[in-house]
Scaffold this active site. Structure first.
Site, PDB file in Angstrom:
ATOM      1  N   ASN A  22       0.856  -1.190   0.000  1.00 32.65           N
ATOM      2  CA  ASN A  22       0.000   0.000   0.000  1.00 32.65           C
ATOM      3  C   ASN A  22       0.895   1.244   0.000  1.00 32.65           C
ATOM      4  O   ASN A  22       1.693   1.444   0.918  1.00 32.65           O
ATOM      5  CB  ASN A  22      -0.902  -0.045   1.242  1.00 32.65           C
ATOM      6  CG  ASN A  22      -1.857   1.140   1.304  1.00 32.65           C
ATOM      7  OD1 ASN A  22      -1.460   2.268   1.027  1.00 32.65           O
ATOM      8  ND2 ASN A  22      -3.091   0.891   1.681  1.00 32.65           N
ATOM      9  N   HIS A  25       1.055   6.203   1.827  1.00 29.68           N
ATOM     10  CA  HIS A  25       1.808   7.142   2.669  1.00 29.68           C
ATOM     11  C   HIS A  25       3.058   7.689   1.984  1.00 29.68           C
ATOM     12  O   HIS A  25       3.670   8.624   2.488  1.00 29.68           O
ATOM     13  CB  HIS A  25       2.065   6.527   4.036  1.00 29.68           C
ATOM     14  CG  HIS A  25       0.758   6.303   4.741  1.00 29.68           C
ATOM     15  ND1 HIS A  25      -0.099   7.340   5.034  1.00 29.68           N
ATOM     16  CD2 HIS A  25       0.113   5.174   5.124  1.00 29.68           C
ATOM     17  CE1 HIS A  25      -1.206   6.857   5.583  1.00 29.68           C
ATOM     18  NE2 HIS A  25      -1.098   5.539   5.647  1.00 29.68           N
ATOM     19  N   HIS A  58      -5.451   3.781  -1.834  1.00 23.18           N
ATOM     20  CA  HIS A  58      -6.774   4.184  -1.346  1.00 23.18           C
ATOM     21  C   HIS A  58      -7.044   5.609  -1.819  1.00 23.18           C
ATOM     22  O   HIS A  58      -6.384   6.543  -1.373  1.00 23.18           O
ATOM     23  CB  HIS A  58      -6.766   4.105   0.190  1.00 23.18           C
ATOM     24  CG  HIS A  58      -8.097   4.386   0.830  1.00 23.18           C
ATOM     25  ND1 HIS A  58      -8.286   4.277   2.192  1.00 23.18           N
ATOM     26  CD2 HIS A  58      -9.288   4.768   0.329  1.00 23.18           C
ATOM     27  CE1 HIS A  58      -9.540   4.572   2.481  1.00 23.18           C
ATOM     28  NE2 HIS A  58     -10.175   4.890   1.367  1.00 23.18           N
ATOM     29  N   ARG A  60      -9.095   8.392  -1.262  1.00 25.30           N
ATOM     30  CA  ARG A  60     -10.077   8.828  -0.262  1.00 25.30           C
ATOM     31  C   ARG A  60     -10.902   9.982  -0.806  1.00 25.30           C
ATOM     32  O   ARG A  60     -10.451  10.752  -1.655  1.00 25.30           O
ATOM     33  CB  ARG A  60      -9.373   9.267   1.027  1.00 25.30           C
ATOM     34  CG  ARG A  60      -8.708   8.118   1.772  1.00 25.30           C
ATOM     35  CD  ARG A  60      -8.198   8.583   3.130  1.00 25.30           C
ATOM     36  NE  ARG A  60      -9.268   8.685   4.085  1.00 25.30           N
ATOM     37  CZ  ARG A  60      -9.512   7.799   5.052  1.00 25.30           C
ATOM     38  NH1 ARG A  60      -8.716   6.779   5.248  1.00 25.30           N
ATOM     39  NH2 ARG A  60     -10.532   7.957   5.866  1.00 25.30           N
ATOM     40  N   ARG A  64      -6.646  13.009   0.693  1.00 25.58           N
ATOM     41  CA  ARG A  64      -5.571  13.452   1.598  1.00 25.58           C
ATOM     42  C   ARG A  64      -4.213  12.870   1.219  1.00 25.58           C
ATOM     43  O   ARG A  64      -3.191  13.398   1.594  1.00 25.58           O
ATOM     44  CB  ARG A  64      -5.902  13.107   3.051  1.00 25.58           C
ATOM     45  CG  ARG A  64      -5.872  11.641   3.355  1.00 25.58           C
ATOM     46  CD  ARG A  64      -6.080  11.367   4.826  1.00 25.58           C
ATOM     47  NE  ARG A  64      -7.467  11.623   5.224  1.00 25.58           N
ATOM     48  CZ  ARG A  64      -8.017  11.072   6.304  1.00 25.58           C
ATOM     49  NH1 ARG A  64      -7.300  10.305   7.090  1.00 25.58           N
ATOM     50  NH2 ARG A  64      -9.269  11.299   6.619  1.00 25.58           N
ATOM     51  N   GLU A  85      -8.556   0.806  -3.248  1.00 26.92           N
ATOM     52  CA  GLU A  85      -9.430   0.897  -2.068  1.00 26.92           C
ATOM     53  C   GLU A  85     -10.303   2.120  -2.213  1.00 26.92           C
ATOM     54  O   GLU A  85      -9.811   3.200  -2.573  1.00 26.92           O
ATOM     55  CB  GLU A  85      -8.588   1.067  -0.802  1.00 26.92           C
ATOM     56  CG  GLU A  85      -8.007  -0.195  -0.278  1.00 26.92           C
ATOM     57  CD  GLU A  85      -7.233   0.077   1.004  1.00 26.92           C
ATOM     58  OE1 GLU A  85      -7.485   1.093   1.672  1.00 26.92           O
ATOM     59  OE2 GLU A  85      -6.347  -0.721   1.307  1.00 26.92           O
ATOM     60  N   THR A 116      -8.474   3.775   8.231  1.00 31.62           N
ATOM     61  CA  THR A 116      -9.719   3.012   8.217  1.00 31.62           C
ATOM     62  C   THR A 116      -9.884   2.302   9.557  1.00 31.62           C
ATOM     63  O   THR A 116      -9.158   1.373   9.863  1.00 31.62           O
ATOM     64  CB  THR A 116      -9.700   1.991   7.056  1.00 31.62           C
ATOM     65  OG1 THR A 116      -9.200   2.645   5.898  1.00 31.62           O
ATOM     66  CG2 THR A 116     -11.078   1.454   6.782  1.00 31.62           C
ATOM     67  N   GLU A 166     -11.237  -8.970   2.845  1.00 34.46           N
ATOM     68  CA  GLU A 166      -9.980  -8.626   3.505  1.00 34.46           C
ATOM     69  C   GLU A 166     -10.292  -8.467   4.979  1.00 34.46           C
ATOM     70  O   GLU A 166     -11.096  -7.613   5.376  1.00 34.46           O
ATOM     71  CB  GLU A 166      -9.374  -7.337   2.934  1.00 34.46           C
ATOM     72  CG  GLU A 166      -8.060  -7.007   3.637  1.00 34.46           C
ATOM     73  CD  GLU A 166      -7.262  -5.899   2.972  1.00 34.46           C
ATOM     74  OE1 GLU A 166      -7.322  -5.758   1.742  1.00 34.46           O
ATOM     75  OE2 GLU A 166      -6.574  -5.185   3.724  1.00 34.46           O
ATOM     76  N   HIS A 209      -3.955  -4.280   7.651  1.00 36.19           N
ATOM     77  CA  HIS A 209      -4.087  -3.128   8.541  1.00 36.19           C
ATOM     78  C   HIS A 209      -3.231  -3.295   9.792  1.00 36.19           C
ATOM     79  O   HIS A 209      -3.472  -4.176  10.604  1.00 36.19           O
ATOM     80  CB  HIS A 209      -5.533  -2.839   8.960  1.00 36.19           C
ATOM     81  CG  HIS A 209      -5.739  -1.374   9.235  1.00 36.19           C
ATOM     82  ND1 HIS A 209      -5.286  -0.771  10.376  1.00 36.19           N
ATOM     83  CD2 HIS A 209      -6.290  -0.394   8.486  1.00 36.19           C
ATOM     84  CE1 HIS A 209      -5.562   0.511  10.315  1.00 36.19           C
ATOM     85  NE2 HIS A 209      -6.164   0.780   9.183  1.00 36.19           N
TER      86      HIS A 209
HETATM   87  N1  PXP Z   1      -6.058  -2.806   4.013  1.00 39.11           N
HETATM   88  C1  PXP Z   1      -6.996  -1.834   4.095  1.00 39.11           C
HETATM   89  C2  PXP Z   1      -8.377  -2.151   3.645  1.00 39.11           C
HETATM   90  C3  PXP Z   1      -6.666  -0.546   4.555  1.00 39.11           C
HETATM   91  O1  PXP Z   1      -7.612   0.407   4.625  1.00 39.11           O
HETATM   92  C4  PXP Z   1      -5.332  -0.282   4.899  1.00 39.11           C
HETATM   93  C5  PXP Z   1      -4.955   1.091   5.350  1.00 39.11           C
HETATM   94  O2  PXP Z   1      -5.083   1.986   4.293  1.00 39.11           O
HETATM   95  C6  PXP Z   1      -4.393  -1.308   4.771  1.00 39.11           C
HETATM   96  C7  PXP Z   1      -4.777  -2.578   4.359  1.00 39.11           C
HETATM   97  C8  PXP Z   1      -2.945  -1.098   5.092  1.00 39.11           C
HETATM   98  O3  PXP Z   1      -2.830  -0.811   6.443  1.00 39.11           O
HETATM   99  P1  PXP Z   1      -1.443  -0.305   7.007  1.00 39.11           P
HETATM  100  O4  PXP Z   1      -1.140   0.973   6.284  1.00 39.11           O
HETATM  101  O5  PXP Z   1      -1.710  -0.108   8.453  1.00 39.11           O
HETATM  102  O6  PXP Z   1      -0.426  -1.358   6.722  1.00 39.11           O
END
Ligand code: PXP
Length: 264
Positions: A22, A25, A58, A60, A64, A85, A116, A166, A209
């Protein structure tokens, strides 16, 4: 660029556990100053070289981190499957149908949350979600629902024809961070049981997550899991060791946990 289909050819019976990186960030850091650096697309290319099996982003509602242009560029430039996402809204549906990523993961979204915070209430919201699942699937997009490890939610996901669930691993990860081993064991057990239950329903099972080097192994060892989606920790760890090394280290821990399970 044509995307590889990320469809797993099994539901957890083979040893390989897919890693979806992901990159949200990377965009968070870029947006702190505006401009284009660091570029999430470059991060996605690096992730591919370092052993990622897919890229997750994601988009959003408040934009952001990931932007609309990021999604366009990711779709044009990366060959790994993109897992988009998004919230179940008309705006996001239109964007998904325009780009046709490999998969869409529907998540709950509140403007004021930092990340989330909980899974989708599929059981309570099936009237709202069903048409979104159908329209995405009709367009050839695989649909994943981000849910808590709860049988009611998994049954509901099956009943509205999702391809994937998921499982929200946040409660397990937070218990680990708090040093509450008893709670962590309870949450890990919930993930294990939910994974078995979902696979028996015929759902492909992912988790994500909050996963870190310290929390990933017991989750990776759950045999029904096909994919983990990991972001914040990998990007944070990249500050110390670089993104590619951060991903390789995670990949090694996942592979090790999976190998021990297979050999057990
Ligand atoms: N899966 C989903 C559905 C999420 O919303 C997120 C956070 O954006 C992640 C995985 C990844 O989580 P993390 O950034 O905490 O590893």
């Amino acid at each position: 660029m044509t995307q590889h289909n990320g469809t797993a050819s099994h539901n957890g019976t083979s040893g390989h556990l897919r890693l979806g990186v992901n990159i949200d960030h990377v965009a968070t850091i870029r947006n702190a100053r505006g401009g284009r650096h660091p570029d999430p697309v470059r991060a996605a290319h690096l992730a591919a070289e370092a052993g990622a099996d897919g890229i997750t982003a994601h988009l959003r509602e408040d934009r952001r981190h990931i932007s609309d242009d990021d999604i366009t560029m990711l779709m044009d430039e990366i060959s790994l499957p993109l897992n988009l996402e998004m919230a179940a809204t008309e705006e996001m549906l239109e964007i998904a149908l325009k780009h046709r990523p490999n998969a869409c993961c529907l998540v709950p979204e509140k403007r004021e949350e930092l990340t989330t915070e909980g899974g989708l209430d599929v059981a309570g919201g099936h009237n709202h979600l069903t048409p979104y699942v159908a329209r995405l699937r009709d367009a050839g997009i695989r649909v994943s629902l981000f849910v808590d490890p709860d049988e009611t939610q998994l049954n509901a996901a099956r009943s509205i024809d999702a391809d994937i669930v998921e499982l929200h691993a946040g409660a397990y990860c937070e218990s680990c961070i708090d040093g509450d081993h008893e709670a962590a064991d309870v949450e890990l057990d919930r993930l294990r049981r939910a994974s078995g239950f979902a696979a028996d329903l015929g759902l492909e099972v992912h988790a994500g997550h909050g996963l870190t080097f310290d929390t990933v192994e017991p989750v990776a060892a759950i045999p029904q899991l096909v994919e983990l989606n990991i972001g914040h920790f990998l990007v944070g760890e990249a500050i110390y060791v670089g993104l590619a090394q951060s991903i390789r280290n995670m990949r090694n821990l996942m592979d090790g946990a999976r190998a021990n399970r297979v050999d057990a």
